[in-house]
Design a protein around this motif. Sequence first.
Motif, PDB file in Angstrom:
ATOM      1  N   ASP A 269     -23.299   5.513 -11.933  1.00  0.00           N
ATOM      2  CA  ASP A 269     -22.155   5.928 -12.059  1.00  0.00           C
ATOM      3  C   ASP A 269     -21.378   6.226 -13.786  1.00  0.00           C
ATOM      4  O   ASP A 269     -22.375   6.608 -14.053  1.00  0.00           O
ATOM      5  N   ALA A 270     -20.443   6.530 -13.577  1.00  0.00           N
ATOM      6  CA  ALA A 270     -19.918   7.513 -14.910  1.00  0.00           C
ATOM      7  C   ALA A 270     -18.231   7.359 -14.659  1.00  0.00           C
ATOM      8  O   ALA A 270     -17.471   7.208 -13.446  1.00  0.00           O
ATOM      9  N   GLU A 271     -17.701   6.224 -15.983  1.00  0.00           N
ATOM     10  CA  GLU A 271     -16.295   6.538 -15.455  1.00  0.00           C
ATOM     11  C   GLU A 271     -15.199   6.588 -17.360  1.00  0.00           C
ATOM     12  O   GLU A 271     -15.791   6.442 -17.464  1.00  0.00           O
ATOM     13  N   GLN A 272     -14.771   7.938 -16.731  1.00  0.00           N
ATOM     14  CA  GLN A 272     -14.038   8.193 -17.676  1.00  0.00           C
ATOM     15  C   GLN A 272     -12.893   7.003 -18.511  1.00  0.00           C
ATOM     16  O   GLN A 272     -11.893   6.730 -18.272  1.00  0.00           O
ATOM     17  N   ILE A 273     -12.409   6.731 -19.557  1.00  0.00           N
ATOM     18  CA  ILE A 273     -12.360   5.972 -20.735  1.00  0.00           C
ATOM     19  C   ILE A 273     -11.116   6.585 -21.146  1.00  0.00           C
ATOM     20  O   ILE A 273      -9.497   6.254 -20.591  1.00  0.00           O
ATOM     21  N   THR A 274     -11.709   6.920 -22.026  1.00  0.00           N
ATOM     22  CA  THR A 274     -10.029   8.562 -23.077  1.00  0.00           C
ATOM     23  C   THR A 274     -10.673   9.994 -23.026  1.00  0.00           C
ATOM     24  O   THR A 274     -12.231  10.029 -22.327  1.00  0.00           O
ATOM     25  N   ARG A 275     -10.293  10.888 -23.154  1.00  0.00           N
ATOM     26  CA  ARG A 275     -10.572  11.890 -22.996  1.00  0.00           C
ATOM     27  C   ARG A 275     -12.057  12.016 -23.367  1.00  0.00           C
ATOM     28  O   ARG A 275     -13.021  12.519 -23.473  1.00  0.00           O
ATOM     29  N   ASN A 276     -12.603  11.423 -24.868  1.00  0.00           N
ATOM     30  CA  ASN A 276     -13.564  10.840 -25.280  1.00  0.00           C
ATOM     31  C   ASN A 276     -14.063  10.633 -25.077  1.00  0.00           C
ATOM     32  O   ASN A 276     -15.138  10.140 -25.928  1.00  0.00           O
ATOM     33  N   LYS A 277     -14.312   9.286 -24.404  1.00  0.00           N
ATOM     34  CA  LYS A 277     -15.411   8.212 -24.470  1.00  0.00           C
ATOM     35  C   LYS A 277     -15.305   8.233 -22.505  1.00  0.00           C
ATOM     36  O   LYS A 277     -14.420   7.873 -21.796  1.00  0.00           O
ATOM     37  N   LEU A 278     -16.173   7.970 -22.503  1.00  0.00           N
ATOM     38  CA  LEU A 278     -16.699   7.150 -21.104  1.00  0.00           C
ATOM     39  C   LEU A 278     -17.569   6.603 -21.027  1.00  0.00           C
ATOM     40  O   LEU A 278     -18.365   6.363 -22.138  1.00  0.00           O
ATOM     41  N   TYR A 279     -18.341   5.714 -19.704  1.00  0.00           N
ATOM     42  CA  TYR A 279     -19.075   5.069 -19.490  1.00  0.00           C
ATOM     43  C   TYR A 279     -20.705   5.472 -18.582  1.00  0.00           C
ATOM     44  O   TYR A 279     -19.896   5.918 -17.450  1.00  0.00           O
ATOM     45  N   ILE A 280     -21.752   5.446 -19.225  1.00  0.00           N
ATOM     46  CA  ILE A 280     -22.287   5.714 -18.242  1.00  0.00           C
ATOM     47  C   ILE A 280     -22.821   4.499 -17.503  1.00  0.00           C
ATOM     48  O   ILE A 280     -24.496   4.096 -18.735  1.00  0.00           O
ATOM     49  N   TYR A 281     -23.066   4.471 -16.411  1.00  0.00           N
ATOM     50  CA  TYR A 281     -23.956   3.228 -15.334  1.00  0.00           C
ATOM     51  C   TYR A 281     -25.107   3.329 -15.061  1.00  0.00           C
ATOM     52  O   TYR A 281     -25.234   4.699 -14.033  1.00  0.00           O
ATOM     53  N   THR A 282     -26.744   2.406 -15.152  1.00  0.00           N
ATOM     54  CA  THR A 282     -27.889   2.889 -14.864  1.00  0.00           C
ATOM     55  C   THR A 282     -27.893   1.328 -14.651  1.00  0.00           C
ATOM     56  O   THR A 282     -27.507   0.627 -14.620  1.00  0.00           O
ATOM     57  N   ARG A 283     -29.870   1.712 -13.756  1.00  0.00           N
ATOM     58  CA  ARG A 283     -30.359   0.677 -13.556  1.00  0.00           C
ATOM     59  C   ARG A 283     -31.570   0.907 -13.441  1.00  0.00           C
ATOM     60  O   ARG A 283     -31.910   1.783 -12.619  1.00  0.00           O
ATOM     61  N   GLU A 284     -32.370  -0.227 -13.837  1.00  0.00           N
ATOM     62  CA  GLU A 284     -33.603  -0.012 -14.086  1.00  0.00           C
ATOM     63  C   GLU A 284     -34.269  -0.320 -12.651  1.00  0.00           C
ATOM     64  O   GLU A 284     -34.241  -1.064 -11.921  1.00  0.00           O
ATOM     65  N   LYS A 285     -34.940   0.293 -12.376  1.00  0.00           N
ATOM     66  CA  LYS A 285     -35.465   0.887 -10.408  1.00  0.00           C
ATOM     67  C   LYS A 285     -36.546  -0.695 -10.069  1.00  0.00           C
ATOM     68  O   LYS A 285     -36.344  -0.648  -9.093  1.00  0.00           O
ATOM     69  N   ASN A 286     -37.388  -0.935 -11.319  1.00  0.00           N
ATOM     70  CA  ASN A 286     -38.318  -1.804 -10.896  1.00  0.00           C
ATOM     71  C   ASN A 286     -37.292  -3.025 -10.500  1.00  0.00           C
ATOM     72  O   ASN A 286     -37.632  -4.190  -9.884  1.00  0.00           O
ATOM     73  N   THR A 287     -37.308  -3.022 -11.954  1.00  0.00           N
ATOM     74  CA  THR A 287     -36.346  -5.111 -11.961  1.00  0.00           C
ATOM     75  C   THR A 287     -34.831  -5.056 -11.480  1.00  0.00           C
ATOM     76  O   THR A 287     -34.102  -5.794 -11.763  1.00  0.00           O
ATOM     77  N   GLY A 288     -34.127  -3.452 -11.040  1.00  0.00           N
ATOM     78  CA  GLY A 288     -32.237  -3.713 -10.974  1.00  0.00           C
ATOM     79  C   GLY A 288     -31.630  -4.476 -12.141  1.00  0.00           C
ATOM     80  O   GLY A 288     -30.525  -4.087 -11.861  1.00  0.00           O
ATOM     81  N   PHE A 289     -32.431  -4.738 -12.716  1.00  0.00           N
ATOM     82  CA  PHE A 289     -31.488  -4.019 -14.228  1.00  0.00           C
ATOM     83  C   PHE A 289     -30.209  -3.634 -14.687  1.00  0.00           C
ATOM     84  O   PHE A 289     -30.724  -2.493 -14.538  1.00  0.00           O
ATOM     85  N   ALA A 290     -28.253  -4.211 -15.062  1.00  0.00           N
ATOM     86  CA  ALA A 290     -27.648  -3.219 -14.860  1.00  0.00           C
ATOM     87  C   ALA A 290     -27.858  -2.959 -16.591  1.00  0.00           C
ATOM     88  O   ALA A 290     -27.820  -3.765 -17.332  1.00  0.00           O
ATOM     89  N   ARG A 291     -27.340  -1.570 -16.637  1.00  0.00           N
ATOM     90  CA  ARG A 291     -26.978  -0.992 -18.316  1.00  0.00           C
ATOM     91  C   ARG A 291     -26.173   0.281 -17.749  1.00  0.00           C
ATOM     92  O   ARG A 291     -25.372   0.128 -17.091  1.00  0.00           O
ATOM     93  N   ARG A 292     -24.638  -0.499 -18.919  1.00  0.00           N
ATOM     94  CA  ARG A 292     -23.460   0.567 -19.566  1.00  0.00           C
ATOM     95  C   ARG A 292     -23.760   1.208 -21.100  1.00  0.00           C
ATOM     96  O   ARG A 292     -23.542   0.778 -21.720  1.00  0.00           O
ATOM     97  N   PHE A 293     -23.880   2.359 -21.133  1.00  0.00           N
ATOM     98  CA  PHE A 293     -23.872   2.689 -22.318  1.00  0.00           C
ATOM     99  C   PHE A 293     -22.418   3.750 -21.580  1.00  0.00           C
ATOM    100  O   PHE A 293     -21.884   4.369 -21.626  1.00  0.00           O
ATOM    101  N   LEU A 294     -21.998   3.240 -23.434  1.00  0.00           N
ATOM    102  CA  LEU A 294     -20.707   4.050 -24.076  1.00  0.00           C
ATOM    103  C   LEU A 294     -21.405   5.171 -24.759  1.00  0.00           C
ATOM    104  O   LEU A 294     -21.252   4.986 -25.481  1.00  0.00           O
ATOM    105  N   MET A 295     -20.275   6.238 -24.237  1.00  0.00           N
ATOM    106  CA  MET A 295     -20.739   7.613 -24.818  1.00  0.00           C
ATOM    107  C   MET A 295     -19.360   8.138 -25.641  1.00  0.00           C
ATOM    108  O   MET A 295     -17.774   8.220 -25.025  1.00  0.00           O
TER     109      MET A 295
END
Length: 319
Positions: A269-295
Amino acid sequence: MEWPKRARTADWENGVLTLDGEKKFEIPELTAEIMERLSGYTLVGFHVKGYPVTDELLILFAGHKSMVNFGVEDGTLTDACFPVFSAMPKLRYLLLDGNIGINGSGLSALQSCKLDLLTLNRTGLDDAGLLQAASIPKLSHIQMDHTAVTYEGLLAIAGNTRIEPVAHEQFTKEQMEHFSQLQREKAKKPAQLDEQAAEECRRVLSAFFAEMTEWEQYMERAGFEDAEAVPRLLAIWEKYVSEKPRPGYRPLDLSYSTQGTYKGEQFLDAEQITRNKLYIYTREKNTGFARRFLMKRVGDSWKIDAVQERLNGWQRAEL
Protein backbone atom coordinates in the motif's frame (compact mmCIF):
# COMPACT_ATOMS: atom_id res chain seq x y z
CA MET A 1 -45.32 31.18 51.18
CA GLU A 2 -45.89 33.97 48.70
CA TRP A 3 -44.44 33.07 45.33
CA PRO A 4 -42.81 35.87 43.30
CA LYS A 5 -44.39 36.70 39.98
CA ARG A 6 -41.27 35.87 38.04
CA ALA A 7 -37.93 34.13 38.49
CA ARG A 8 -34.98 33.34 36.25
CA THR A 9 -33.05 30.81 38.36
CA ALA A 10 -34.08 28.25 40.95
CA ASP A 11 -31.76 26.21 43.21
CA TRP A 12 -32.77 23.66 45.84
CA GLU A 13 -30.41 22.17 48.44
CA ASN A 14 -30.85 20.98 52.02
CA GLY A 15 -34.52 21.92 52.15
CA VAL A 16 -33.97 25.49 50.97
CA LEU A 17 -35.22 26.83 47.62
CA THR A 18 -33.38 29.90 46.35
CA LEU A 19 -34.86 31.99 43.54
CA ASP A 20 -32.67 34.40 41.59
CA GLY A 21 -29.83 33.84 44.05
CA GLU A 22 -31.43 35.79 46.89
CA LYS A 23 -35.05 34.89 47.67
CA LYS A 24 -34.95 31.89 50.02
CA PHE A 25 -37.85 29.64 51.05
CA GLU A 26 -38.07 26.65 53.33
CA ILE A 27 -39.21 23.84 51.02
CA PRO A 28 -38.57 20.45 52.66
CA GLU A 29 -39.94 18.47 49.71
CA LEU A 30 -40.10 19.05 45.98
CA THR A 31 -43.63 17.89 45.41
CA ALA A 32 -45.37 17.77 42.03
CA GLU A 33 -47.16 21.02 42.95
CA ILE A 34 -43.86 22.77 43.70
CA MET A 35 -42.29 21.50 40.47
CA GLU A 36 -45.31 22.62 38.48
CA ARG A 37 -45.01 26.09 39.99
CA LEU A 38 -41.30 26.26 39.12
CA SER A 39 -41.84 25.01 35.60
CA GLY A 40 -44.22 27.91 35.05
CA TYR A 41 -41.41 30.43 35.43
CA THR A 42 -39.29 31.45 32.44
CA LEU A 43 -36.25 29.92 34.11
CA VAL A 44 -32.84 29.89 32.45
CA GLY A 45 -31.32 27.84 35.27
CA PHE A 46 -32.65 25.12 37.56
CA HIS A 47 -30.55 23.04 39.95
CA VAL A 48 -31.38 20.47 42.59
CA LYS A 49 -28.80 18.75 44.76
CA GLY A 50 -29.44 15.85 47.11
CA TYR A 51 -33.17 15.31 46.54
CA PRO A 52 -34.59 12.05 45.11
CA VAL A 53 -35.94 13.68 41.97
CA THR A 54 -37.67 11.10 39.78
CA ASP A 55 -38.21 10.98 36.03
CA GLU A 56 -41.92 11.59 36.65
CA LEU A 57 -41.25 14.85 38.51
CA LEU A 58 -39.26 16.17 35.56
CA ILE A 59 -42.06 15.65 33.05
CA LEU A 60 -43.52 19.00 34.11
CA PHE A 61 -40.44 20.69 32.58
CA ALA A 62 -40.83 19.04 29.16
CA GLY A 63 -40.81 21.60 26.39
CA HIS A 64 -39.46 24.38 28.63
CA LYS A 65 -38.50 27.11 26.16
CA SER A 66 -36.03 29.28 28.12
CA MET A 67 -33.95 26.71 30.06
CA VAL A 68 -30.20 26.92 29.43
CA ASN A 69 -28.67 25.25 32.50
CA PHE A 70 -30.40 22.27 34.14
CA GLY A 71 -29.03 20.11 36.91
CA VAL A 72 -30.19 17.29 39.16
CA GLU A 73 -27.35 15.94 41.30
CA ASP A 74 -27.63 12.85 43.52
CA GLY A 75 -31.21 12.16 42.47
CA THR A 76 -32.96 9.00 41.33
CA LEU A 77 -33.15 9.71 37.61
CA THR A 78 -32.86 7.01 34.97
CA ASP A 79 -32.40 7.14 31.19
CA ALA A 80 -36.13 7.76 30.91
CA CYS A 81 -35.44 11.41 31.80
CA PHE A 82 -33.72 12.32 28.54
CA PRO A 83 -36.83 12.90 26.38
CA VAL A 84 -37.71 15.73 28.79
CA PHE A 85 -34.46 17.53 27.96
CA SER A 86 -34.75 16.86 24.24
CA ALA A 87 -37.64 19.30 24.09
CA MET A 88 -35.67 22.19 25.63
CA PRO A 89 -34.49 24.20 22.60
CA LYS A 90 -32.04 26.43 24.50
CA LEU A 91 -30.50 23.82 26.81
CA ARG A 92 -26.69 24.02 26.80
CA TYR A 93 -25.58 22.57 30.16
CA LEU A 94 -26.98 19.38 31.66
CA LEU A 95 -25.59 18.31 35.06
CA LEU A 96 -26.66 14.85 36.20
CA ASP A 97 -23.90 13.75 38.57
CA GLY A 98 -24.76 11.08 41.11
CA ASN A 99 -27.82 9.60 39.39
CA ILE A 100 -26.69 5.98 39.47
CA GLY A 101 -29.75 4.82 37.54
CA ILE A 102 -28.41 6.48 34.37
CA ASN A 103 -26.27 4.31 32.08
CA GLY A 104 -26.57 6.38 28.92
CA SER A 105 -28.89 4.06 26.99
CA GLY A 106 -31.37 6.93 26.54
CA LEU A 107 -28.91 9.58 25.37
CA SER A 108 -29.95 9.09 21.75
CA ALA A 109 -33.01 11.21 22.66
CA LEU A 110 -30.69 14.26 22.73
CA GLN A 111 -29.68 14.03 19.07
CA SER A 112 -31.53 17.22 18.17
CA CYS A 113 -30.23 19.20 21.18
CA LYS A 114 -27.60 21.92 21.10
CA LEU A 115 -26.05 20.64 24.32
CA ASP A 116 -22.47 21.82 25.04
CA LEU A 117 -21.73 20.22 28.44
CA LEU A 118 -22.96 16.97 29.95
CA THR A 119 -21.79 15.81 33.39
CA LEU A 120 -22.39 12.18 34.33
CA ASN A 121 -19.89 11.68 37.16
CA ARG A 122 -20.88 8.99 39.67
CA THR A 123 -23.51 7.49 37.36
CA GLY A 124 -23.79 4.09 35.71
CA LEU A 125 -22.61 5.48 32.36
CA ASP A 126 -21.07 2.63 30.35
CA ASP A 127 -19.24 2.28 27.03
CA ALA A 128 -22.43 2.00 24.99
CA GLY A 129 -23.84 5.10 26.68
CA LEU A 130 -20.67 7.06 26.03
CA LEU A 131 -20.92 6.14 22.36
CA GLN A 132 -24.42 7.59 22.30
CA ALA A 133 -23.23 10.75 24.04
CA ALA A 134 -20.50 11.20 21.44
CA SER A 135 -23.14 11.29 18.73
CA ILE A 136 -24.86 14.38 20.20
CA PRO A 137 -23.96 16.90 17.45
CA LYS A 138 -22.95 19.95 19.51
CA LEU A 139 -21.60 18.26 22.65
CA SER A 140 -18.08 19.48 23.38
CA HIS A 141 -17.47 18.34 26.99
CA ILE A 142 -18.58 15.27 28.91
CA GLN A 143 -17.53 14.47 32.49
CA MET A 144 -17.33 10.78 33.41
CA ASP A 145 -15.42 10.18 36.64
CA HIS A 146 -16.53 7.18 38.73
CA THR A 147 -18.56 5.52 35.99
CA ALA A 148 -18.50 2.15 34.21
CA VAL A 149 -16.73 3.54 31.15
CA THR A 150 -13.61 1.55 30.23
CA TYR A 151 -10.52 2.89 28.49
CA GLU A 152 -11.44 0.86 25.42
CA GLY A 153 -14.82 2.59 25.48
CA LEU A 154 -13.11 5.97 25.66
CA LEU A 155 -10.84 5.18 22.71
CA ALA A 156 -13.91 4.13 20.73
CA ILE A 157 -15.07 7.79 20.57
CA ALA A 158 -11.70 9.20 19.47
CA GLY A 159 -13.15 9.55 15.99
CA ASN A 160 -15.27 12.41 17.36
CA THR A 161 -12.60 15.09 17.17
CA ARG A 162 -14.90 17.77 18.61
CA ILE A 163 -15.68 16.21 21.99
CA GLU A 164 -13.43 16.60 25.03
CA PRO A 165 -13.97 13.95 27.71
CA VAL A 166 -13.15 15.13 31.24
CA ALA A 167 -11.92 12.42 33.61
CA HIS A 168 -9.58 13.39 36.43
CA GLU A 169 -9.82 10.08 38.28
CA GLN A 170 -11.35 7.55 35.88
CA PHE A 171 -8.21 7.42 33.73
CA THR A 172 -4.56 8.38 34.16
CA LYS A 173 -3.07 11.55 32.78
CA GLU A 174 -1.07 9.47 30.32
CA GLN A 175 -4.21 7.71 29.10
CA MET A 176 -6.00 11.02 28.53
CA GLU A 177 -2.99 12.43 26.70
CA HIS A 178 -2.91 9.35 24.47
CA PHE A 179 -6.63 9.80 23.75
CA SER A 180 -6.06 13.44 22.79
CA GLN A 181 -3.18 12.46 20.53
CA LEU A 182 -5.36 9.86 18.85
CA GLN A 183 -8.07 12.48 18.33
CA ARG A 184 -5.57 14.83 16.70
CA GLU A 185 -4.39 12.10 14.37
CA LYS A 186 -7.94 11.26 13.35
CA ALA A 187 -8.66 14.96 12.79
CA LYS A 188 -6.01 15.20 10.11
CA LYS A 189 -7.53 15.09 6.68
CA PRO A 190 -5.92 12.29 4.71
CA ALA A 191 -4.02 13.61 1.74
CA GLN A 192 -5.06 12.26 -1.62
CA LEU A 193 -2.50 9.81 -2.91
CA ASP A 194 -0.31 11.04 -5.75
CA GLU A 195 -0.31 7.83 -7.79
CA GLN A 196 2.56 8.98 -9.99
CA ALA A 197 4.69 9.80 -6.95
CA ALA A 198 3.81 6.47 -5.33
CA GLU A 199 4.85 4.60 -8.47
CA GLU A 200 8.13 6.50 -8.58
CA CYS A 201 8.74 5.64 -4.90
CA ARG A 202 8.12 1.97 -5.58
CA ARG A 203 10.58 2.13 -8.47
CA VAL A 204 13.22 3.70 -6.20
CA LEU A 205 12.63 1.08 -3.53
CA SER A 206 12.77 -1.78 -6.03
CA ALA A 207 16.15 -0.55 -7.23
CA PHE A 208 17.36 -0.13 -3.65
CA PHE A 209 16.21 -3.64 -2.73
CA ALA A 210 18.01 -5.10 -5.75
CA GLU A 211 21.29 -3.31 -5.08
CA MET A 212 21.18 -4.12 -1.35
CA THR A 213 20.59 -7.80 -2.16
CA GLU A 214 23.52 -7.73 -4.58
CA TRP A 215 25.72 -6.05 -1.94
CA GLU A 216 24.77 -8.62 0.71
CA GLN A 217 25.59 -11.46 -1.67
CA TYR A 218 28.95 -9.80 -2.34
CA MET A 219 29.56 -9.48 1.42
CA GLU A 220 28.88 -13.16 1.94
CA ARG A 221 31.62 -13.96 -0.59
CA ALA A 222 34.14 -11.25 0.23
CA GLY A 223 33.70 -10.68 4.00
CA PHE A 224 33.85 -7.50 6.13
CA GLU A 225 37.56 -6.93 5.51
CA ASP A 226 37.08 -6.43 1.78
CA ALA A 227 38.23 -2.99 0.64
CA GLU A 228 35.11 -2.48 -1.49
CA ALA A 229 32.58 -3.32 1.24
CA VAL A 230 32.13 0.17 2.67
CA PRO A 231 32.50 2.19 -0.56
CA ARG A 232 29.89 0.06 -2.34
CA LEU A 233 27.41 0.48 0.52
CA LEU A 234 28.04 4.23 0.76
CA ALA A 235 27.37 4.52 -2.95
CA ILE A 236 23.96 2.86 -2.49
CA TRP A 237 23.15 5.29 0.34
CA GLU A 238 24.12 8.32 -1.71
CA LYS A 239 21.94 7.11 -4.57
CA TYR A 240 18.78 6.13 -2.71
CA VAL A 241 18.78 7.37 0.90
CA SER A 242 18.27 10.86 2.33
CA GLU A 243 18.64 10.16 6.06
CA LYS A 244 21.96 10.87 7.72
CA PRO A 245 23.91 7.73 8.66
CA ARG A 246 23.52 6.83 12.34
CA PRO A 247 26.21 5.33 14.58
CA GLY A 248 25.68 1.61 15.05
CA TYR A 249 23.69 1.20 11.86
CA ARG A 250 24.46 0.68 8.19
CA PRO A 251 26.31 2.07 6.32
CA LEU A 252 28.61 3.17 9.17
CA ASP A 253 28.55 -0.26 10.80
CA LEU A 254 28.50 -3.25 8.48
CA SER A 255 25.96 -6.04 8.77
CA TYR A 256 24.16 -8.25 6.30
CA SER A 257 21.60 -11.03 6.09
CA THR A 258 22.59 -14.21 4.31
CA GLN A 259 18.95 -14.54 3.13
CA GLY A 260 18.91 -10.94 1.91
CA THR A 261 17.27 -8.19 3.97
CA TYR A 262 14.92 -7.16 1.17
CA LYS A 263 15.00 -10.19 -1.11
CA GLY A 264 11.34 -11.13 -0.63
CA GLU A 265 9.83 -7.66 -0.17
CA GLN A 266 6.34 -7.19 -1.66
CA PHE A 267 4.53 -3.86 -2.03
CA LEU A 268 1.20 -3.57 -0.19
CA ASP A 269 0.00 0.00 0.00
CA ALA A 270 0.93 3.68 -0.17
CA GLU A 271 -0.13 6.58 2.05
CA GLN A 272 0.32 10.25 1.21
CA ILE A 273 1.44 12.32 4.21
CA THR A 274 2.25 15.64 2.59
CA ARG A 275 2.98 16.70 -0.96
CA ASN A 276 6.62 15.75 -0.47
CA LYS A 277 6.34 12.76 1.87
CA LEU A 278 4.58 9.42 1.70
CA TYR A 279 4.72 5.93 3.14
CA ILE A 280 5.20 2.77 1.11
CA TYR A 281 4.05 -0.36 2.97
CA THR A 282 5.69 -3.72 2.30
CA ARG A 283 5.63 -7.30 3.58
CA GLU A 284 8.28 -10.02 3.32
CA LYS A 285 6.57 -12.82 1.38
CA ASN A 286 7.99 -15.74 3.36
CA THR A 287 7.91 -14.45 6.94
CA GLY A 288 5.06 -11.92 6.71
CA PHE A 289 7.37 -9.31 8.26
CA ALA A 290 5.86 -5.80 7.78
CA ARG A 291 7.72 -2.57 7.03
CA ARG A 292 6.86 0.91 5.92
CA PHE A 293 9.32 3.20 4.19
CA LEU A 294 9.08 6.95 4.62
CA MET A 295 9.82 8.46 1.22
CA LYS A 296 10.86 12.10 0.82
CA ARG A 297 10.98 14.23 -2.29
CA VAL A 298 14.51 15.60 -2.69
CA GLY A 299 14.76 17.95 -5.62
CA ASP A 300 13.24 16.18 -8.61
CA SER A 301 13.57 12.67 -7.19
CA TRP A 302 12.37 10.55 -4.28
CA LYS A 303 14.63 9.09 -1.62
CA ILE A 304 14.23 6.83 1.39
CA ASP A 305 14.02 8.99 4.52
CA ALA A 306 13.50 6.26 7.13
CA VAL A 307 12.10 2.78 7.66
CA GLN A 308 9.84 1.43 10.40
CA GLU A 309 9.09 -2.15 11.36
CA ARG A 310 5.83 -3.32 12.89
CA LEU A 311 6.81 -4.70 16.28
CA ASN A 312 4.16 -3.85 18.88
CA GLY A 313 3.34 -0.79 16.78
CA TRP A 314 5.51 0.95 14.24
CA GLN A 315 9.10 1.36 15.44
CA ARG A 316 12.11 3.01 13.82
CA ALA A 317 14.59 0.50 12.39
CA GLU A 318 17.79 0.45 10.38
CA LEU A 319 17.88 0.23 6.62
